[in-house]
Design a protein around this motif. Structure first.
Motif, short mmCIF file in Angstrom:
data_model
loop_
_atom_site.label_atom_id
_atom_site.label_comp_id
_atom_site.label_asym_id
_atom_site.label_seq_id
_atom_site.Cartn_x
_atom_site.Cartn_y
_atom_site.Cartn_z
N ILE A 52 -4.01 9.37 -31.26
CA ILE A 52 -3.65 8.78 -29.97
C ILE A 52 -5.00 9.01 -29.25
CG2 ILE A 52 -2.61 8.77 -27.91
CD1 ILE A 52 -0.08 9.65 -29.46
N PHE A 53 -5.72 8.28 -28.41
CA PHE A 53 -6.66 8.40 -27.42
C PHE A 53 -6.14 8.84 -26.17
CE2 PHE A 53 -7.85 5.66 -30.98
CZ PHE A 53 -9.25 6.28 -31.18
N TYR A 54 -6.97 9.92 -25.59
CA TYR A 54 -6.60 10.45 -24.37
C TYR A 54 -7.62 10.35 -23.31
CZ TYR A 54 -2.11 12.35 -26.12
OH TYR A 54 -0.85 12.24 -26.81
N SER A 55 -7.65 10.01 -22.28
CA SER A 55 -8.61 10.18 -21.33
C SER A 55 -8.45 11.07 -20.22
CB SER A 55 -8.90 8.72 -20.46
OG SER A 55 -9.72 8.65 -19.50
N LEU A 76 -10.44 3.70 -15.46
CA LEU A 76 -9.86 2.44 -15.60
C LEU A 76 -10.23 1.78 -16.67
CD1 LEU A 76 -8.59 0.21 -13.87
CD2 LEU A 76 -10.61 -0.40 -12.96
N ILE A 77 -11.34 1.56 -17.18
CA ILE A 77 -11.40 1.08 -18.40
C ILE A 77 -10.97 1.58 -19.71
CG2 ILE A 77 -13.61 0.37 -20.11
CD1 ILE A 77 -15.60 0.51 -17.59
N ALA A 78 -10.88 3.03 -19.83
CA ALA A 78 -10.18 3.37 -20.91
C ALA A 78 -8.74 3.16 -20.68
CB ALA A 78 -10.26 5.14 -20.49
N HIS A 79 -8.00 3.00 -19.51
CA HIS A 79 -6.71 2.69 -19.32
C HIS A 79 -6.35 1.45 -19.81
CE1 HIS A 79 -6.06 6.17 -16.26
NE2 HIS A 79 -6.34 6.54 -17.15
N GLU A 80 -7.30 0.30 -19.35
CA GLU A 80 -7.02 -1.13 -19.76
C GLU A 80 -7.36 -1.29 -21.23
OE1 GLU A 80 -9.85 -3.29 -17.47
OE2 GLU A 80 -8.57 -3.31 -15.54
N MET A 81 -7.97 -0.24 -22.04
CA MET A 81 -8.10 -0.36 -23.26
C MET A 81 -7.09 0.42 -24.21
SD MET A 81 -10.71 -2.41 -23.95
CE MET A 81 -10.94 -1.82 -25.80
N GLY A 82 -6.09 0.95 -23.52
CA GLY A 82 -4.98 1.37 -24.15
C GLY A 82 -4.93 2.88 -24.17
N GLY A 124 -2.02 15.83 -30.66
CA GLY A 124 -1.80 16.17 -32.03
C GLY A 124 -2.85 16.11 -32.93
N GLU A 125 -2.51 16.31 -34.16
CA GLU A 125 -3.56 16.17 -35.33
C GLU A 125 -4.12 14.90 -35.25
OE1 GLU A 125 -4.68 17.16 -39.99
OE2 GLU A 125 -2.64 16.93 -39.19
N GLY A 126 -5.42 14.38 -35.42
CA GLY A 126 -6.24 13.29 -35.32
C GLY A 126 -6.29 12.48 -33.94
N ASP A 127 -5.82 13.06 -32.90
CA ASP A 127 -5.97 12.53 -31.48
C ASP A 127 -7.37 12.77 -30.86
OD1 ASP A 127 -3.40 11.91 -31.61
OD2 ASP A 127 -2.92 13.50 -30.32
N ILE A 128 -7.90 12.05 -29.89
CA ILE A 128 -9.32 12.07 -29.69
C ILE A 128 -9.26 11.99 -28.11
CG2 ILE A 128 -11.52 10.76 -29.13
CD1 ILE A 128 -11.11 9.59 -32.08
N VAL A 129 -9.64 13.13 -27.60
CA VAL A 129 -9.74 13.21 -26.09
C VAL A 129 -11.09 12.87 -25.46
CG1 VAL A 129 -9.14 14.89 -24.36
CG2 VAL A 129 -8.06 14.94 -26.46
N LEU A 130 -11.10 12.11 -24.32
CA LEU A 130 -12.50 11.62 -23.49
C LEU A 130 -12.50 12.55 -22.58
CD1 LEU A 130 -14.95 9.86 -23.34
CD2 LEU A 130 -13.25 8.25 -22.11
N TYR A 131 -13.69 13.27 -22.61
CA TYR A 131 -13.88 14.37 -21.38
C TYR A 131 -15.20 13.76 -20.62
CZ TYR A 131 -15.28 18.84 -19.13
OH TYR A 131 -15.59 19.90 -18.43
#
Length: 285
Positions: A52-55, A76-82, A124-131
């Motif tokens: 899962i991708f988190y922003s 906003l862009i991150a949310h629109e991309m899911g 969780g494992e494999g998730d990516i977090v944008l900071y």
């Protein structure tokens, strides 16, 4: 929103973290960068990219400057991309004095600890977090990000808005200590799996500071979103210049250098249109 591309192949979803942020000029470079990032991983590691991708979003305050606009656009862009938003509250005691210094430190300690611990429970494992860098609580981020990566097996990607080590010397604007700047730009940023910087100049600056070149990608252009219709550019006979941003002499000193003869520019044919806050008319003779 121009320049955005959608990647729906599950195995390559990791690319979207970069592509949603870049303008059209940057997409190809970002795809190539993340393509290499995927190739470097083992089969087991590649499967982790399907998480899962988190922003990490900062609750917006009011302000007529990029400190509010730019992070809001990225979120906003991150949310629109899911991507799933993970909210940090707006910072209190932004410019503390007196007793507020103590209150600010207590607030930072409590808020940052709570939110980073909650993020650890969420990912969780494999998730990516944008900071989005920089953000308040650099010391807390430095403590929790490496721990979350080890414990949960997720990845962190930083998108740079400003480098504290570069802007701290701007007179009258930024008063953060050299130690804080070092923690923010050196110790903390080096914990990320990838770092998105503004341009090749910033990329080279980071490489000189010891960053691994393969973890750095240049955005090349930092677009802002707008709902306004784009105007057709008409070239006039006389040259003109538009300057938008923080007009404080410490940030836009070049603008004041242009005016030296009773408000007229050295180039008398040049028309300058300035848009922004903190303009000081007494800085123009």
């Amino acid at each position: 929103m121009r320049g955005l591309i959608h990647i729906v192949t599950p195995r390559l979803r990791g690319m979207a973290v970069y592509c949603i942020i870049a303008g059209a000029r940057s997409n190809q470079q970002l795809i190539q960068f993340f393509g290499k990032f995927i190739v470097w991983q083992s089969r087991r590691e590649r499967m982790k990219i399907m998480g899962i991708f988190y922003s990490i979003d900062l609750q917006s305050g009011e302000g007529k400057h990029a400190g509010v606009k730019a992070p809001s656009d990225i979120s906003l862009i991150a949310h629109e991309m899911g991507m799933t938003g993970f909210l940090f509250p707006a910072q209190k005691y932004m410019f503390p004095k007196g007793i507020d210094v103590i209150k600010g430190k207590i607030w930072l300690l409590k808020t940052c600890s709570e939110r980073w611990k909650e993020l650890c429970r969420t990912v969780g494992e494999g998730d990516i977090v944008l900071y989005q860098h920089p953000m308040y609580g650099a010391r807390a981020a430095l403590k929790y990000i490496p721990a979350i990566k080890r414990e949960k097996g997720c990845r962190f990607i930083a998108l740079i808005h400003d480098l504290e080590s570069l802007r701290m010397g701007v007179q009258g604007l930024y008063t953060k200590s050299r130690k804080t700047a070092e923690i923010s730009d050196q110790n903390l940023l080096k914990q990320f799996d990838a770092v998105i910087c503004h341009n090749e100049h910033m990329r080279q600056y980071l490489i000189e500071k010891g960053f691994e070149p393969e973890k750095l990608v240049s955005l090349e252009i930092f677009d802002y979103l707008t709902k306004e219709e784009m105007c057709h550019r008409v070239r006039g006979k006389e040259p003109s210049l538009a300057v938008a941003g923080n007009l404080h002499p410490g940030k836009s000193g070049y603008l004041y250098e242009m005016f030296r003869n009773n408000g007229e520019t050295k180039n008398r044919e040049l028309t300058v249109n300035a848009y922004g806050v903190n303009f000081q008319s007494d800085g123009v003779s």
